[in-house]
Design an enzyme around this catalytic site. Structure first.
Site, mmCIF file in Angstrom:
data_model
loop_
_atom_site.group_PDB
_atom_site.id
_atom_site.type_symbol
_atom_site.label_atom_id
_atom_site.label_comp_id
_atom_site.label_asym_id
_atom_site.label_seq_id
_atom_site.Cartn_x
_atom_site.Cartn_y
_atom_site.Cartn_z
ATOM 1 N N ASP A 17 0.965 -1.098 0.036
ATOM 2 C CA ASP A 17 -0.031 0.149 -0.056
ATOM 3 C C ASP A 17 0.974 1.401 -0.008
ATOM 4 O O ASP A 17 0.486 2.092 0.705
ATOM 5 C CB ASP A 17 -0.949 0.117 1.219
ATOM 6 C CG ASP A 17 -2.210 0.954 0.928
ATOM 7 O OD1 ASP A 17 -2.565 1.360 -0.157
ATOM 8 O OD2 ASP A 17 -2.746 1.286 2.135
ATOM 9 N N LEU A 18 1.921 1.343 -0.830
ATOM 10 C CA LEU A 18 2.725 2.325 -0.950
ATOM 11 C C LEU A 18 1.954 3.523 -1.545
ATOM 12 O O LEU A 18 1.324 3.318 -2.837
ATOM 13 C CB LEU A 18 4.031 2.105 -1.776
ATOM 14 C CG LEU A 18 5.047 1.021 -1.116
ATOM 15 C CD1 LEU A 18 5.956 0.651 -2.044
ATOM 16 C CD2 LEU A 18 5.711 1.840 0.083
#
Length: 151
Positions: A17-18
């Site tokens: 979940d960058l």
């Protein structure tokens, strides 16, 4: 940010979940900042043999930064994080996510289709196209729809 992601991958962790909201800048001295990677809530260990919290085909992450394979619920690895990080870098250069017509919608099929069909250069963003050619080449490789063609 690359150092943090590299450290995670070297230790068998995929962030998944960058996005800009998961990076915080701290001032280390006047005018000097250090990026810190946050929110490992949906991170996954590559070698996790324990009970599974997710199932194959389940999708987690933020659509406009998600690698195509992740959006399709396929297995992810470090290259998926690199795709996401490439979209964050694009936004740092231009001030907008790569696929600006999405405008942070949650329409995963639309985002996935755009990510596969469009290249970043098709976003008609002059800020991106005026970046140094080496930076453009790196970002295009990081965000290639085919994980096998990424770093």
């Amino acid at each position: 940010m690359l150092s943090a992601v590299s450290y995670c991958h070297a230790n068998g962790v995929i962030h998944r979940d960058l996005k800009p909201e998961n990076v915080i800048l701290t001032e280390t001295r006047p005018g000097r900042f250090h990026a810190r990677l946050l929110d490992f809530g949906i991170a996954k260990r590559i070698d996790d043999e324990g009970p599974k919290l997710t199932q194959a085909g389940m999708v987690f992450g933020t659509p406009e930064y998600m690698a195509p394979e992740q959006a399709r619920g396929r297995p992810v690895d470090g290259r998926s994080d690199l795709y996401s990080l490439g979209t964050v870098f694009y936004e740092l250069i231009t001030g907008e996510p790569p696929y600006e017509s999405i405008e942070r919608s949650s329409d995963l099929p639309t985002i996935n289709t755009q990510a596969l069909l469009n290249e970043l250069t098709d976003a008609h963003n002059a800020d991106f196209m005026s970046a140094p050619q080496d930076a453009i080449d790196i970002l295009l490789k990081m965000t290639n729809p085919d994980p096998g063609k990424r770093y």
